[in-house]
Design a protein around this motif. Structure first.
Motif, PDB file in Angstrom:
ATOM      1  N   THR A 184     -61.084  67.971 -72.664  1.00 53.80           N
ATOM      2  CA  THR A 184     -61.717  67.814 -73.796  1.00 53.80           C
ATOM      3  C   THR A 184     -62.148  68.593 -74.440  1.00 53.80           C
ATOM      4  N   GLU A 185     -61.830  70.120 -75.381  1.00 55.15           N
ATOM      5  CA  GLU A 185     -62.562  71.463 -76.206  1.00 55.15           C
ATOM      6  C   GLU A 185     -63.278  71.316 -77.686  1.00 55.15           C
ATOM      7  N   TYR A 186     -64.541  71.039 -77.324  1.00 53.59           N
ATOM      8  CA  TYR A 186     -65.199  70.960 -77.954  1.00 53.59           C
ATOM      9  C   TYR A 186     -66.046  72.371 -78.812  1.00 53.59           C
ATOM     10  N   GLY A 187     -66.294  72.720 -79.983  1.00 55.12           N
ATOM     11  CA  GLY A 187     -67.195  73.756 -80.633  1.00 55.12           C
ATOM     12  C   GLY A 187     -68.764  72.935 -81.354  1.00 55.12           C
ATOM     13  N   GLU A 188     -69.670  74.360 -81.191  1.00 56.53           N
ATOM     14  CA  GLU A 188     -70.966  73.451 -82.126  1.00 56.53           C
ATOM     15  C   GLU A 188     -70.236  74.356 -83.372  1.00 56.53           C
ATOM     16  N   PRO A 189     -71.129  73.445 -84.086  1.00 64.81           N
ATOM     17  CA  PRO A 189     -70.929  73.715 -85.641  1.00 64.81           C
ATOM     18  C   PRO A 189     -71.078  74.748 -85.886  1.00 64.81           C
ATOM     19  N   ALA A 190     -70.642  75.464 -86.880  1.00 63.84           N
ATOM     20  CA  ALA A 190     -71.426  76.924 -87.325  1.00 63.84           C
ATOM     21  C   ALA A 190     -72.850  76.402 -88.296  1.00 63.84           C
ATOM     22  N   VAL A 191     -73.704  77.344 -88.171  1.00 66.12           N
ATOM     23  CA  VAL A 191     -74.839  77.442 -88.920  1.00 66.12           C
ATOM     24  C   VAL A 191     -75.221  78.709 -89.811  1.00 66.12           C
ATOM     25  N   ALA A 192     -75.472  78.406 -90.997  1.00 69.64           N
ATOM     26  CA  ALA A 192     -75.954  79.301 -91.726  1.00 69.64           C
ATOM     27  C   ALA A 192     -76.782  80.557 -91.717  1.00 69.64           C
ATOM     28  N   GLY A 193     -76.310  81.663 -91.799  1.00 64.47           N
ATOM     29  CA  GLY A 193     -77.775  82.686 -91.030  1.00 64.47           C
ATOM     30  C   GLY A 193     -78.174  82.483 -89.520  1.00 64.47           C
ATOM     31  N   GLU A 194     -76.820  81.563 -88.663  1.00 59.73           N
ATOM     32  CA  GLU A 194     -77.283  82.019 -87.508  1.00 59.73           C
ATOM     33  C   GLU A 194     -76.180  82.335 -85.932  1.00 59.73           C
ATOM     34  N   GLY A 195     -76.405  82.761 -85.300  1.00 64.27           N
ATOM     35  CA  GLY A 195     -74.801  83.328 -84.380  1.00 64.27           C
ATOM     36  C   GLY A 195     -74.812  81.961 -83.393  1.00 64.27           C
ATOM     37  N   ASP A 196     -73.995  82.048 -82.431  1.00 60.72           N
ATOM     38  CA  ASP A 196     -73.620  81.789 -81.039  1.00 60.72           C
ATOM     39  C   ASP A 196     -74.672  80.619 -80.580  1.00 60.72           C
ATOM     40  N   SER A 197     -74.402  79.897 -79.655  1.00 55.57           N
ATOM     41  CA  SER A 197     -76.086  79.388 -79.073  1.00 55.57           C
ATOM     42  C   SER A 197     -76.205  80.566 -77.847  1.00 55.57           C
ATOM     43  N   SER A 198     -76.693  81.025 -77.044  1.00 57.09           N
ATOM     44  CA  SER A 198     -77.000  81.697 -76.189  1.00 57.09           C
ATOM     45  C   SER A 198     -77.564  80.808 -74.921  1.00 57.09           C
ATOM     46  N   LEU A 199     -77.949  79.691 -74.714  1.00 59.06           N
ATOM     47  CA  LEU A 199     -78.522  78.431 -74.142  1.00 59.06           C
ATOM     48  C   LEU A 199     -77.677  77.399 -74.195  1.00 59.06           C
ATOM     49  N   LEU A 200     -77.540  76.618 -73.775  1.00 57.01           N
ATOM     50  CA  LEU A 200     -76.862  74.915 -73.893  1.00 57.01           C
ATOM     51  C   LEU A 200     -77.986  73.975 -72.864  1.00 57.01           C
ATOM     52  N   ARG A 201     -78.503  72.900 -72.931  1.00 54.01           N
ATOM     53  CA  ARG A 201     -79.027  72.023 -71.948  1.00 54.01           C
ATOM     54  C   ARG A 201     -78.522  70.246 -72.473  1.00 54.01           C
ATOM     55  N   LEU A 202     -77.813  69.991 -71.213  1.00 52.60           N
ATOM     56  CA  LEU A 202     -77.509  68.623 -71.927  1.00 52.60           C
ATOM     57  C   LEU A 202     -78.578  68.186 -71.725  1.00 52.60           C
ATOM     58  N   ALA A 203     -78.340  66.426 -72.665  1.00 53.11           N
ATOM     59  CA  ALA A 203     -79.604  65.166 -72.797  1.00 53.11           C
ATOM     60  C   ALA A 203     -79.031  64.637 -72.824  1.00 53.11           C
ATOM     61  N   PRO A 204     -77.956  63.785 -72.280  1.00 56.49           N
ATOM     62  CA  PRO A 204     -77.532  62.303 -72.340  1.00 56.49           C
ATOM     63  C   PRO A 204     -77.979  61.062 -72.377  1.00 56.49           C
ATOM     64  N   VAL A 205     -78.207  59.914 -73.038  1.00 58.70           N
ATOM     65  CA  VAL A 205     -78.956  59.150 -73.590  1.00 58.70           C
ATOM     66  C   VAL A 205     -78.290  58.032 -72.684  1.00 58.70           C
ATOM     67  N   PRO A 206     -79.253  57.603 -71.570  1.00 58.94           N
ATOM     68  CA  PRO A 206     -78.587  56.758 -70.831  1.00 58.94           C
ATOM     69  C   PRO A 206     -78.139  55.042 -71.300  1.00 58.94           C
ATOM     70  N   GLY A 207     -76.783  54.844 -70.625  1.00 61.62           N
ATOM     71  CA  GLY A 207     -76.423  53.665 -71.395  1.00 61.62           C
ATOM     72  C   GLY A 207     -75.930  54.212 -72.222  1.00 61.62           C
ATOM     73  N   THR A 208     -75.247  55.294 -73.184  1.00 64.37           N
ATOM     74  CA  THR A 208     -74.309  55.158 -73.839  1.00 64.37           C
ATOM     75  C   THR A 208     -73.760  56.186 -73.673  1.00 64.37           C
ATOM     76  N   ALA A 209     -72.749  56.961 -74.623  1.00 61.43           N
ATOM     77  CA  ALA A 209     -72.227  57.566 -74.942  1.00 61.43           C
ATOM     78  C   ALA A 209     -72.716  58.724 -75.727  1.00 61.43           C
ATOM     79  N   THR A 210     -73.872  58.883 -76.190  1.00 63.48           N
ATOM     80  CA  THR A 210     -74.408  59.448 -76.894  1.00 63.48           C
ATOM     81  C   THR A 210     -75.309  60.584 -76.266  1.00 63.48           C
ATOM     82  N   VAL A 211     -74.736  62.147 -76.665  1.00 63.29           N
ATOM     83  CA  VAL A 211     -75.519  63.344 -75.451  1.00 63.29           C
ATOM     84  C   VAL A 211     -75.684  64.127 -76.709  1.00 63.29           C
ATOM     85  N   TRP A 212     -77.146  65.128 -76.415  1.00 64.13           N
ATOM     86  CA  TRP A 212     -77.953  65.802 -77.033  1.00 64.13           C
ATOM     87  C   TRP A 212     -77.417  67.504 -76.323  1.00 64.13           C
ATOM     88  N   SER A 213     -77.860  68.035 -77.558  1.00 64.90           N
ATOM     89  CA  SER A 213     -77.601  69.156 -76.702  1.00 64.90           C
ATOM     90  C   SER A 213     -78.747  69.975 -77.377  1.00 64.90           C
TER      91      SER A 213
END
Length: 232
Positions: A184-213
């Motif tokens: 399933t495809e997801y896009g990062e939200p647009a941020v005013a004054g900034e471009g797209d991410s050039s680096l994305l590192r994922l960090a899941p929260v153990p035992g949950t469906a939450t994930v940070w980038s």
């Protein structure tokens, strides 16, 4: 020089450099010890146990994944193409291991798109996995609560637009959710004054469906801006 810390299976491993060469160190709860580096370079690790460590990297023959059994490395070239590499690896079980990176032309002409590379091991062979994007780099793999692959991040993701479109490339998905069968495809939200991410590192929260980038995006006047995102 220390470049990465990875923990798992009751151990902590360090990826770094010493005297101009790459070095791997392991903390087993009692002390640090050197671990030989497999041929080429190591960019990512996944530790299941002291005798079950997977390394993502490259070799002279192409992108490579190596397995440590506690005594020695066994290396497999997963994509034999010049100047390619895998930087992330996720080991689910002895019959399911994933690795991601770039599929060609790393260090090639400026502006030339680079295809992403995602491969999967079924216990016998490594196979390339088709992704819903044509260009970019797989920068991170993250498990879900069960430990199986749940997320793939793709930096600078692009794909071919409709025939005769101008420009020919359109933005692709920054994140891919995997349910065991399809992406399933997801896009990062647009941020005013900034471009797209050039680096994305994922960090899941153990035992949950939450994930940070965590990464960085293009800022004003050629600068960089930190980018932290959360899903779930």
């Amino acid at each position: 020089m220390l470049t990465k810390v990875v923990a798992g299976g009751g151990e902590t491993w360090l990826i770094g450099a010493r005297d101009g060469a790459q070095a791997l160190l392991c903390w087993d709860g009692r002390g640090w010890r050197d671990v030989p580096v497999p041929p080429g370079s190591v960019y990512g690790l996944h530790i299941l146990a002291a005798h079950d460590v997977w390394a993502a990297g490259d070799s002279a023959a192409g992108a490579a994944v190596s397995h440590w059994d506690g005594q020695a490395w066994q290396q497999t070239v997963v994509h034999g193409f010049p100047r390619v590499a895998v930087g992330s690896v996720l080991a689910v079980s002895p019959t399911e291991v994933w690795a991601g990176g770039t599929g060609g032309f790393v260090g090639g002409p400026v502006g030339k798109p680079i295809p992403p590379l995602l491969v999967r091991f079924d216990g016998q062979t490594w196979n390339r996995v088709t992704m819903p994007t044509d260009f970019g780099s797989v920068t991170s793999l993250a498990p879900g609560p069960s430990g199986e692959l749940a997320w793939v991040s793709v930096a600078r993701s692009q794909k071919w637009g409709p025939p005769e479109s101008s420009p020919p490339l359109v933005p692709g998905p920054d994140f891919l959710g995997w349910d065991g069968r399809v992406f399933t495809e997801y896009g990062e939200p647009a941020v005013a004054g900034e471009g797209d991410s050039s680096l994305l590192r994922l960090a899941p929260v153990p035992g949950t469906a939450t994930v940070w980038s965590v990464g960085r995006a293009g800022g004003p006047e050629g600068t960089f801006a930190p980018r932290i995102l959360r899903f779930g």
